[in-house]
Design an enzyme around this catalytic site. Sequence first.
Site, short mmCIF file in Angstrom:
data_model
loop_
_atom_site.label_atom_id
_atom_site.label_comp_id
_atom_site.label_asym_id
_atom_site.label_seq_id
_atom_site.Cartn_x
_atom_site.Cartn_y
_atom_site.Cartn_z
N ASP A 153 0.86 -1.17 0.00
CA ASP A 153 0.00 0.00 0.00
C ASP A 153 0.91 1.23 0.00
O ASP A 153 2.09 1.15 0.36
CB ASP A 153 -0.89 -0.03 1.24
CG ASP A 153 -1.74 1.22 1.38
OD1 ASP A 153 -2.42 1.56 0.40
OD2 ASP A 153 -1.69 1.85 2.45
N ASP A 189 -1.40 -0.37 5.99
CA ASP A 189 -1.59 0.23 7.31
C ASP A 189 -3.02 0.69 7.57
O ASP A 189 -3.38 0.95 8.71
CB ASP A 189 -0.66 1.43 7.49
CG ASP A 189 -1.13 2.65 6.72
OD1 ASP A 189 -1.59 2.47 5.56
OD2 ASP A 189 -1.07 3.76 7.26
N ASP A 239 -7.18 -1.75 4.03
CA ASP A 239 -6.25 -2.80 3.62
C ASP A 239 -6.57 -4.14 4.27
O ASP A 239 -5.97 -5.16 3.91
CB ASP A 239 -4.81 -2.42 3.99
CG ASP A 239 -4.33 -1.19 3.26
OD1 ASP A 239 -4.71 -1.01 2.09
OD2 ASP A 239 -3.56 -0.40 3.86
#
Length: 394
Positions: A84, A284, A288
Amino acid sequence: RRLADALGAFYTPLAVASASAAWYVSGSATRFLAVLVVATPCPLLIAIPVAIIGAVSLAAKRGIVIRDPAVLERLDTCRTAIFDKTGTLTYGEPRLTDVIAVAARPADESLALAASLEQYSRHPLATAVVTAAAERSLARSQGEEVAEKPGQGLVGRVIAPTGREHSVAITSRHKLAARDPTGAAGLPPQAGGLECVVVVDGEAAAVLRFHDSPRADGRPFIDHLRPAHGLSRVLLVSGDRESEVRWLADVVGITEVHAQVPPEGKLTIVEEAVKLAPPLFVGDGINDAPALAAATVGIAVGTASDVTGEAAGAVVMDQSLERVDELFHIARRLRSIALQRAVGGMAASVGGLGFAAAGLLPPAAGALVQEAIDVAAVLNALRVSWRPGSLTDY
């Protein structure tokens, strides 16, 4: 544990067959008993769990919480890494990098007016605007009738220190083009990163550009993944605009980019990656969580979301890529020492088994030999919890 099961599936039949053969050849049941006593697979039953506990302990000392110990076994098998963007490869704190004046109004004046509105906003970019104005020692004025409707930008009135009242709006390039095509045509070309337009008294006054600063060690970390950890494919996945995501990808050295991806899209990317090779996902945010749960190994960076932590197999507490690399090395160290102890302990047991089958070790002596092998295996397995000189290699 899967390693222990695989070795045990080979070792246990060998031990029973050897004991039966010794009994058949010698005709002595005592010899059968002696072989089984020496052949007890304690290095598998004890040493590997002790090594796992040692690895979990070492990880905890380094600020890494292992929620699922299986990640320590799977991590070294991963061949795809999916990252990410925000908060993982960046610091998660956008900073104002450029104030580009569009009209005759000075850039600092436009920034001061924008900060006067943004001080009332909870948008992620508002803090960056207010901070930049403070760094330039620009005074913020009082805002009135401030409104921030979802998807409509920020609007309000600002009373300047001179006493003059201004109508101020902070919007996007596309929304400005919809209501003022001429003003939008005068904006500078769009560049990588995030941006917003400051409109003062109905006229585009400035373009504010932002970047979420990449982590200082992002490029070295990404560059070392293939040679050091065998990760042949690295992806950057984000819900942000493509220009911002590609800018970061160029900075850190990732070529495969997926931008403007919703949470379900991240999940789809992980599921497709699983079909090709075991993937690692590092993220994080709460969005996600599905991807973290679906990946072969999910690593949550930071503690911003309990949901993310629950979905991940491991949680890096302090949002550090160095800690992620340390997790790789802890997993590799565990696998190496556990395999060494399991195979070494079994080899020693097989040697003792041979002596017992030949009648050279009675059951009592065999028990003492087996205990010595077990103690040696456990002590060696405890080495996993000892921190080596370095746990990073980039």
